[in-house]
Motif scaffolding. Sequence first.
Motif, PDB file in Angstrom:
ATOM      1  N   TYR A 174       6.387   2.310   3.199  1.00 45.03           N
ATOM      2  CA  TYR A 174       5.195   1.697   2.612  1.00 45.03           C
ATOM      3  C   TYR A 174       4.726   0.549   3.493  1.00 45.03           C
ATOM      4  O   TYR A 174       5.458   0.085   4.361  1.00 45.03           O
ATOM      5  N   LYS A 229      -0.148  -2.594  -7.270  1.00 42.83           N
ATOM      6  CA  LYS A 229       0.254  -2.433  -5.862  1.00 42.83           C
ATOM      7  C   LYS A 229       0.889  -3.711  -5.324  1.00 42.83           C
ATOM      8  O   LYS A 229       0.577  -4.171  -4.226  1.00 42.83           O
ATOM      9  N   VAL A 231       3.311  -0.657  -9.754  1.00 41.08           N
ATOM     10  CA  VAL A 231       2.552   0.400  -9.087  1.00 41.08           C
ATOM     11  C   VAL A 231       1.055   0.221  -9.290  1.00 41.08           C
ATOM     12  O   VAL A 231       0.268   0.345  -8.345  1.00 41.08           O
ATOM     13  N   CYS A 247       8.120   5.805  -6.017  1.00 41.41           N
ATOM     14  CA  CYS A 247       7.673   4.804  -5.041  1.00 41.41           C
ATOM     15  C   CYS A 247       8.181   3.423  -5.449  1.00 41.41           C
ATOM     16  O   CYS A 247       8.714   2.678  -4.628  1.00 41.41           O
ATOM     17  N   LYS A 248       8.013   3.100  -6.721  1.00 40.37           N
ATOM     18  CA  LYS A 248       8.460   1.812  -7.264  1.00 40.37           C
ATOM     19  C   LYS A 248       9.954   1.632  -7.018  1.00 40.37           C
ATOM     20  O   LYS A 248      10.388   0.606  -6.504  1.00 40.37           O
ATOM     21  N   SER A 297       2.522   4.998  -5.566  1.00 36.93           N
ATOM     22  CA  SER A 297       1.683   5.726  -6.506  1.00 36.93           C
ATOM     23  C   SER A 297       2.443   6.278  -7.711  1.00 36.93           C
ATOM     24  O   SER A 297       1.833   6.876  -8.588  1.00 36.93           O
ATOM     25  N   CYS A 298       3.773   6.076  -7.747  1.00 43.96           N
ATOM     26  CA  CYS A 298       4.539   6.664  -8.848  1.00 43.96           C
ATOM     27  C   CYS A 298       5.842   5.891  -9.063  1.00 43.96           C
ATOM     28  O   CYS A 298       6.143   4.950  -8.337  1.00 43.96           O
ATOM     29  N   GLU A 322       0.849  -1.196   0.000  1.00 47.35           N
ATOM     30  CA  GLU A 322       0.000   0.000   0.000  1.00 47.35           C
ATOM     31  C   GLU A 322       0.883   1.244   0.000  1.00 47.35           C
ATOM     32  O   GLU A 322       1.931   1.261   0.638  1.00 47.35           O
ATOM     33  N   GLY A 323       0.451   2.257  -0.724  1.00 51.35           N
ATOM     34  CA  GLY A 323       1.140   3.541  -0.699  1.00 51.35           C
ATOM     35  C   GLY A 323       1.966   3.853  -1.930  1.00 51.35           C
ATOM     36  O   GLY A 323       2.410   4.984  -2.085  1.00 51.35           O
TER      37      GLY A 323
END
Length: 69
Positions: A65, A40, A37, A16-17, A12-13, A9-10
């Motif tokens: 995350y 998820k 992403v 993040c990945k 979004s871009c 979770e968390g």
Amino acid sequence: MDKITLHVEGMSCGHCKAAVEKALKELAGVLGAEADVAAKTVAVTYDPGKVGRDDLAGAVAGAGYEVKD
């Protein structure tokens, strides 16, 4: 080698990945990590003799995350 898919979770871009993949790849025993992403998820290839699911989840949490069961 084992492979596991974790639900994260968390993310979004692309940043993040990259953060999730980097955190996992820094663990001894992790051979690869590929985050998705949109789904998820992150697929991790690892040596179960060196690292376990809790270690993987901890690395993801350390990156900011949350791993969902």
